[in-house]
Design a protein around this motif. Structure first.
Motif, mmCIF file in Angstrom:
data_model
loop_
_atom_site.group_PDB
_atom_site.id
_atom_site.type_symbol
_atom_site.label_atom_id
_atom_site.label_comp_id
_atom_site.label_asym_id
_atom_site.label_seq_id
_atom_site.Cartn_x
_atom_site.Cartn_y
_atom_site.Cartn_z
ATOM 1 N N ASP A 1 -1.584 -4.329 -10.873
ATOM 2 C CA ASP A 1 -0.277 -4.382 -10.259
ATOM 3 C C ASP A 1 -0.227 -5.737 -9.508
ATOM 4 N N TYR A 2 -0.643 -6.842 -9.904
ATOM 5 C CA TYR A 2 -0.478 -7.996 -8.997
ATOM 6 C C TYR A 2 0.843 -8.607 -9.029
ATOM 7 N N ALA A 3 1.694 -8.156 -10.064
ATOM 8 C CA ALA A 3 3.222 -8.707 -10.019
ATOM 9 C C ALA A 3 3.863 -7.754 -9.089
ATOM 10 N N LYS A 4 3.592 -6.623 -8.518
ATOM 11 C CA LYS A 4 4.158 -5.820 -7.802
ATOM 12 C C LYS A 4 4.055 -6.076 -6.180
ATOM 13 N N PRO A 5 4.895 -5.566 -5.500
ATOM 14 C CA PRO A 5 4.530 -5.882 -4.094
ATOM 15 C C PRO A 5 3.296 -5.165 -3.476
ATOM 16 N N LEU A 6 2.532 -5.859 -3.053
ATOM 17 C CA LEU A 6 1.213 -5.373 -2.691
ATOM 18 C C LEU A 6 1.061 -6.071 -1.215
ATOM 19 N N ASP A 7 0.504 -4.998 -0.345
ATOM 20 C CA ASP A 7 0.149 -5.440 1.146
ATOM 21 C C ASP A 7 -1.389 -4.711 1.367
ATOM 22 N N VAL A 8 -1.814 -5.090 2.294
ATOM 23 C CA VAL A 8 -3.182 -4.680 2.653
ATOM 24 C C VAL A 8 -3.236 -3.124 3.032
ATOM 25 N N ALA A 9 -2.027 -2.854 3.679
ATOM 26 C CA ALA A 9 -1.776 -1.451 4.206
ATOM 27 C C ALA A 9 -1.802 -0.599 2.887
ATOM 28 N N ALA A 10 -0.849 -0.938 1.826
ATOM 29 C CA ALA A 10 -0.828 -0.216 0.537
ATOM 30 C C ALA A 10 -2.321 -0.156 -0.058
ATOM 31 N N LEU A 11 -3.037 -1.262 -0.144
ATOM 32 C CA LEU A 11 -4.434 -1.192 -0.727
ATOM 33 C C LEU A 11 -5.517 -0.564 0.008
ATOM 34 N N ALA A 12 -5.181 -0.416 1.554
ATOM 35 C CA ALA A 12 -6.122 0.313 2.240
ATOM 36 C C ALA A 12 -5.915 1.742 1.966
ATOM 37 N N ARG A 13 -4.812 2.215 1.809
ATOM 38 C CA ARG A 13 -4.433 3.641 1.465
ATOM 39 C C ARG A 13 -5.150 4.021 0.172
ATOM 40 N N ILE A 14 -5.234 3.144 -0.816
ATOM 41 C CA ILE A 14 -5.947 3.402 -2.025
ATOM 42 C C ILE A 14 -7.221 3.631 -1.826
ATOM 43 N N ALA A 15 -8.151 2.897 -1.040
ATOM 44 C CA ALA A 15 -9.324 2.692 -0.673
ATOM 45 C C ALA A 15 -9.557 3.842 0.454
ATOM 46 N N LEU A 16 -8.628 4.605 0.989
ATOM 47 C CA LEU A 16 -8.896 5.461 2.005
ATOM 48 C C LEU A 16 -9.571 5.028 3.146
ATOM 49 N N MET A 17 -9.060 3.965 3.782
ATOM 50 C CA MET A 17 -9.545 3.159 4.816
ATOM 51 C C MET A 17 -8.344 2.681 5.466
ATOM 52 N N SER A 18 -8.721 2.205 6.920
ATOM 53 C CA SER A 18 -7.827 1.762 7.905
ATOM 54 C C SER A 18 -7.470 0.154 7.478
ATOM 55 N N PRO A 19 -6.528 -0.433 7.613
ATOM 56 C CA PRO A 19 -6.051 -1.932 6.763
ATOM 57 C C PRO A 19 -7.372 -2.811 7.547
ATOM 58 N N GLY A 20 -7.748 -2.473 8.727
ATOM 59 C CA GLY A 20 -8.843 -3.699 9.334
ATOM 60 C C GLY A 20 -10.051 -3.493 8.604
ATOM 61 N N HIS A 21 -10.478 -2.164 8.560
ATOM 62 C CA HIS A 21 -11.763 -1.730 7.898
ATOM 63 C C HIS A 21 -11.614 -2.403 6.525
ATOM 64 N N PHE A 22 -10.523 -2.000 5.725
ATOM 65 C CA PHE A 22 -10.361 -2.235 4.439
ATOM 66 C C PHE A 22 -10.410 -3.763 4.342
ATOM 67 N N SER A 23 -9.792 -4.707 4.687
ATOM 68 C CA SER A 23 -10.041 -5.908 5.038
ATOM 69 C C SER A 23 -11.589 -6.722 4.985
ATOM 70 N N ARG A 24 -11.838 -6.165 6.217
ATOM 71 C CA ARG A 24 -13.429 -6.580 6.458
ATOM 72 C C ARG A 24 -14.437 -6.207 5.245
ATOM 73 N N SER A 25 -14.271 -4.828 4.679
ATOM 74 C CA SER A 25 -14.976 -4.474 3.660
ATOM 75 C C SER A 25 -14.756 -5.110 2.542
ATOM 76 N N PHE A 26 -13.485 -5.562 2.101
ATOM 77 C CA PHE A 26 -13.068 -6.070 0.990
ATOM 78 C C PHE A 26 -13.734 -7.570 0.899
ATOM 79 N N ARG A 27 -13.673 -8.178 2.138
ATOM 80 C CA ARG A 27 -14.151 -9.437 2.132
ATOM 81 C C ARG A 27 -15.641 -9.532 1.996
#
Length: 142
Positions: A18-44
């Motif tokens: 879905d790269y062409a759709k509006p995506l933000d960290v909060a939406a991606l974090a919801r997919i991963a069932l994580m808080s945005p901060g934890h998601f960003s750190r874990s993803f990196r």
């Protein structure tokens, strides 16, 4: 933890799909069932770059393919890959690819026309220099 990696992969797959759709960290974090901060750190930690950087790399890869085709304007390509600011798109494209979108589009891409798209994507994948990689090695002898 294995369950976290599975959920991170689901978020990464969503970026790839879905790269062409509006995506933000909060939406991606919801997919991963994580808080945005934890998601960003874990993803990196898992993938070596932030979710935003990964998303922009995917967008630029697709933009390169569209620019090689040559039938769309830079603005049309920018919008087609999900970017809303032509200036930000051009700056990021130039940072990752090393030339502006217009210079990239103007290149002769016929030499690579016979290469299958999946191979061309890997060969032309933007390989950005991260801040850590750009730092001089203090142990190197000049």
């Amino acid at each position: 933890m294995l369950a976290d990696l599975v959920r991170l992969r689901q978020a990464r797959d969503a970026i790839n799909r879905d790269y062409a759709k509006p995506l933000d960290v909060a939406a991606l974090a919801r997919i991963a069932l994580m808080s945005p901060g934890h998601f960003s750190r874990s993803f990196r930690e898992a993938y070596g770059e932030t979710p935003y950087s990964y998303l922009m790399t995917r967008r630029i890869e697709r933009a390169k393919a569209l620019l090689r085709r040559g039938d769309l304007s830079i603005t049309e390509v920018c919008l087609a890959v999900g970017c809303t600011s032509l200036g930000s798109f051009s700056a990021r494209f130039t940072e990752l690819v090393g030339v502006s979108p217009s210079a990239y589009k103007a290149r002769d891409h016929q030499a690579g026309a016979s290469i299958p798209p999946c191979i061309a994507m890997d060969l032309t994948r933007p390989r950005p220099i991260r801040n850590e990689e750009a730092k001089p090695d203090p142990t190197a002898v000049s």
